[in-house]
Scaffold this active site. Structure first.
Site, PDB file in Angstrom:
ATOM      1  N   ARG A  73       0.828  -1.221   0.000  1.00 18.91           N
ATOM      2  CA  ARG A  73       0.000   0.000   0.000  1.00 18.91           C
ATOM      3  C   ARG A  73       0.859   1.266   0.000  1.00 18.91           C
ATOM      4  O   ARG A  73       0.451   2.281  -0.554  1.00 18.91           O
ATOM      5  CB  ARG A  73      -0.926   0.000   1.205  1.00 18.91           C
ATOM      6  N   GLY A  75     -13.202  -3.685   0.640  1.00 11.85           N
ATOM      7  CA  GLY A  75     -14.620  -3.341   0.740  1.00 11.85           C
ATOM      8  C   GLY A  75     -15.052  -2.352  -0.328  1.00 11.85           C
ATOM      9  O   GLY A  75     -16.152  -2.446  -0.881  1.00 11.85           O
ATOM     10  N   GLY A  90      -8.154  -8.892  -0.276  1.00  5.77           N
ATOM     11  CA  GLY A  90      -6.893  -9.318   0.337  1.00  5.77           C
ATOM     12  C   GLY A  90      -6.499 -10.754   0.034  1.00  5.77           C
ATOM     13  O   GLY A  90      -5.342 -11.039  -0.300  1.00  5.77           O
ATOM     14  N   LYS A 150     -18.863 -16.452   1.937  1.00  2.00           N
ATOM     15  CA  LYS A 150     -20.319 -16.292   1.972  1.00  2.00           C
ATOM     16  C   LYS A 150     -20.890 -15.572   0.769  1.00  2.00           C
ATOM     17  O   LYS A 150     -20.262 -14.679   0.207  1.00  2.00           O
ATOM     18  CB  LYS A 150     -20.693 -15.476   3.200  1.00  2.00           C
TER      19      LYS A 150
HETATM   20  P1  AMP Z   1     -14.488 -13.634   1.966  1.00  2.00           P
HETATM   21  O1  AMP Z   1     -14.012 -12.699   3.032  1.00  2.00           O
HETATM   22  O2  AMP Z   1     -15.982 -13.766   1.885  1.00  2.00           O
HETATM   23  O3  AMP Z   1     -13.838 -13.379   0.630  1.00  2.00           O
HETATM   24  O4  AMP Z   1     -14.016 -15.083   2.420  1.00  2.00           O
HETATM   25  C1  AMP Z   1     -12.691 -15.439   2.569  1.00  2.00           C
HETATM   26  C2  AMP Z   1     -12.624 -16.662   3.425  1.00  2.00           C
HETATM   27  O5  AMP Z   1     -13.385 -17.698   2.815  1.00  2.00           O
HETATM   28  C3  AMP Z   1     -11.228 -17.215   3.623  1.00  2.00           C
HETATM   29  O6  AMP Z   1     -10.878 -17.030   4.955  1.00  2.00           O
HETATM   30  C4  AMP Z   1     -11.384 -18.677   3.267  1.00  2.00           C
HETATM   31  O7  AMP Z   1     -10.757 -19.542   4.192  1.00  2.00           O
HETATM   32  C5  AMP Z   1     -12.880 -18.910   3.311  1.00  2.00           C
HETATM   33  N1  AMP Z   1     -13.281 -20.050   2.499  1.00  2.00           N
HETATM   34  C6  AMP Z   1     -13.076 -20.219   1.175  1.00  2.00           C
HETATM   35  N2  AMP Z   1     -13.533 -21.422   0.783  1.00  2.00           N
HETATM   36  C7  AMP Z   1     -14.031 -22.039   1.866  1.00  2.00           C
HETATM   37  C8  AMP Z   1     -14.620 -23.297   2.100  1.00  2.00           C
HETATM   38  N3  AMP Z   1     -14.798 -24.185   1.112  1.00  2.00           N
HETATM   39  N4  AMP Z   1     -15.055 -23.575   3.348  1.00  2.00           N
HETATM   40  C9  AMP Z   1     -14.881 -22.678   4.331  1.00  2.00           C
HETATM   41  N5  AMP Z   1     -14.319 -21.471   4.186  1.00  2.00           N
HETATM   42  C10 AMP Z   1     -13.889 -21.146   2.964  1.00  2.00           C
END
Ligand code: AMP
Length: 400
Positions: free
Chosen positions: A36, A375, A352, A198
Site C-alpha cells: 500500500r 470493501g 486481500g 459467503k
Molecule cells: P471472503 O471474506 O468472503 O472473501 O471469504 C474469505 C474466506 O473464505 C477465507 O478465509 C477462506 O478460508 C474462506 N473459504 C473459502 N472457501 C471455503 C470453504 N470451502 N469452506 C470454508 N471457508 C472457505
C-alpha cells in the site's frame, strides 16, 4: 462524469494534504507488507515534483478514537523515507498547532506524515470540527485512498467542504479507470470469478455483475449454497441455509440474462478446515463426501475454469476458491491465480485473499490491475455510490 484529478490542479507552492491508505500490517513495529505504501509513491512524487509541501494522512487499524502506541504510523514514516529516498517528517499530532508547525517547517518540497487519523473519534464520525482542523493543514485536498472511499469519514468526505480545491490522486484515478472501464465498457467476453466464505457479503455484487458480465465462475464456500439450491449433496460444507432460495433466484436470473453460470465440478474434501484429515478429491455430488466438508476446488474444476477463461477480454476476480490459509487446501486458489495471470485480456484482482494468492503464485506482476481496496471494490462492483468519491468535484471539460 469524470472526477477532477491531481493533474488538473496547480500544486506549486501549495500545501497538499493527500489522504492515503497506509493501513499496512505492522507487528512489533515491523511492516510485513508495504504494497500500500508503494502504491502511493506515484502521487507523492508527482506532488513533490510540482513544488508542493506534501502532508500525508492515513488511518491504521481500529484504535476507536483513542491513542495506541501499537497503532502509531511512526514505523510507516521510516519505511516511506527509505522507499522515497527523501526525508519524511513524522508529526506525532494529527491536527493542531504542533501539526501546523510541522507542515510549516517541512516547507516546499517537504513531506509530513500525520499520526493515525483514527486516534480521534471525529474521524470515523465525520465530525465537521475535526474535518475543519485537518483542512487547516492544507490548501488542496487529494484523495488517493480508494480502500476507504466507501466510508464517509472526516478525511475522505468532510474535509472537502472546508477546502477550495480537491481532486482524486493518481492511484484513485487508476482504480476508477480500471474498475469503471471493466463495469461500463468491458472488453468482452467479460467474466467474474467469485469465491470466499459467503454469498451474504457479496449478494449485491453478484446481482449487479449479472447485469454486466457474460459468465460467472464460482468457487469457495459460497459455491455450496448454490449447489444446495440445485439439490446436490454437500456433506457438512459451509452453507448459508437462509440464502438457498436467493441463490436459486440468482441462478435463474443468470439464465434469463443469458449469463453462463458455472459451479465447481469436483472438490477437495476434509474432516477439518485447518488440517488435512481424511482428505480426498471427489466429484461434486459424490455422496462419499459423508460428514466431510468441501475445502478447495478440485483439479478438473481448475482446468475447466482455466480453459473457459482463456479467451476472456476482461476478468474480475474476488475471493479465494477454498480455505487457502491452510496450505493443503490452497492448491486450487493458487492454480486459478496462475490461470488468470496467463490470460491476455484485462485482468483485475481485488480483495486481500485473492491478492495474496496471486502473490504466493508469483504472478502479481502479470495481473493488469491489482486493486488496493477490499470493501470499496465490492461496493463499487455492487454499483453503489462511494461517498469519498462522490464528495470530489467533477472535472470541468472545455469541450461543449
Ligand atoms: P471472503 O471474506 O468472503 O472473501 O471469504 C474469505 C474466506 O473464505 C477465507 O478465509 C477462506 O478460508 C474462506 N473459504 C473459502 N472457501 C471455503 C470453504 N470451502 N469452506 C470454508 N471457508 C472457505
Amino acid at each position: 462524469m469524470q472526477k477532477q484529478t491531481i493533474t488538473d490542479l496547480d500544486l506549486a507552492g501549495k500545501r497538499v494534504l493527500i489522504r492515503v491508505d497506509f493501513n499496512v500490517p505492522i507487528k512489533d513495529g515491523l511492516i510485513s507488507d508495504d504494497t500500500r505504501l508503494r502504491a502511493s509513491l506515484g502521487t507523492i512524487q508527482y506532488a513533490l515534483a510540482q513544488g508542493a509541501t506534501v502532508v500525508l494522512a492515513s488511518h491504521l487499524g481500529r484504535p476507536n478514537g483513542t491513542r495506541s502506541d501499537t497503532l502509531s504510523l511512526k514505523p510507516v514514516a521510516d519505511r516511506l523515507e527509505k522507499l522515497l529516498n527523501h526525508p519524511v517528517f513524522f508529526s506525532p499530532e494529527t491536527t493542531g498547532t504542533a501539526a501546523i508547525e510541522a507542515v510549516l517547517e517541512a516547507g516546499s518540497g517537504g513531506i509530513v506524515l500525520l499520526e493515525n487519523l483514527r486516534f480521534h473519534s471525529g474521524e470515523e464520525k465525520n465530525d465537521s470540527e475535526f474535518a475543519r482542523e485537518l483542512s487547516l493543514l492544507a490548501d488542496i485536498f487529494i484523495n488517493d485512498a480508494f480502500g476507504v472511499a466507501h466510508r464517509a469519514h472526516a478525511s475522505t468526505e468532510g474535509i472537502v467542504k472546508h477546502l477550495k480545491q480537491s481532486a482524486a490522486g493518481l492511484l484513485m484515478t487508476a482504480e476508477l479507470n480500471y474498475l469503471g472501464d471493466a463495469l461500463w465498457n468491458p472488453k468482452r467476453p467479460f467474466a467474474a470469478v467469485l469465491g470466499g466464505a459467503k454469498i451474504s457479503g457479496k449478494l449485491e455484487v453478484i446481482q449487479n455483475l449479472l447485469t454486466q458480465v457474460d459468465a460467472v465462475f464460482i468457487g469457495g464456500a459460497m459455491a455450496y449454497t448454490f449447489l444446495k439450491g440445485r439439490n446436490i449433496p454437500i456433506g457438512h460444507s459451509l452453507v448459508e441455509d437462509e440464502l438457498v432460495d436467493i441463490a436459486v433466484g440468482l441462478m435463474k436470473d443468470a439464465e434469463t440474462k443469458n449469463v453462463r453460470f458455472e459451479l465447481p465440478i469436483d472438490h477437495v474434501v476434509s474432516e477439518r478446515f485447518d488440517t488435512a484429515v481424511a482428505m480426498d478429491t471427489l466429484a461434486v455430488g459424490d455422496v462419499n463426501i459423508g460428514q466431510r466438508l468441501g475445502v478447495d476446488i478440485g483439479p478438473r474444476t481448475v482446468s475447466h475454469y482455466a480453459q473457459s477463461l482463456r479467451d476472456a477480454g476482461t476478468i474480475i476476480w474476488n475471493g479465494p476458491m477454498g480455505v487457502f490459509e491452510t496450505p493443503a487446501f490452497s492448491t486450487g486458489t493458487r492454480a486459478l491465480a496462475r490461470a488468470v495471470a496467463d490470460v491476455s485480456g484485462v485482468t483485475i484482482v481485488g480483495g486481500g485473499d485473492s491478492i495474496s494468492a496471486v502473490r504466493q503464485a508469483g504472478v502479481l506482476d502479470q495481473i493488469t490491475h491489482v486493486s488496493t481496496g477490499g470493501g470499496a471494490v465490492l461496493e463499487f462492483l455492487a454499483g453503489k455510490t462511494l461517498p469519498g468519491l462522490a464528495a470530489l468535484p467533477d472535472r470541468i471539460t472545455s469541450d461543449f
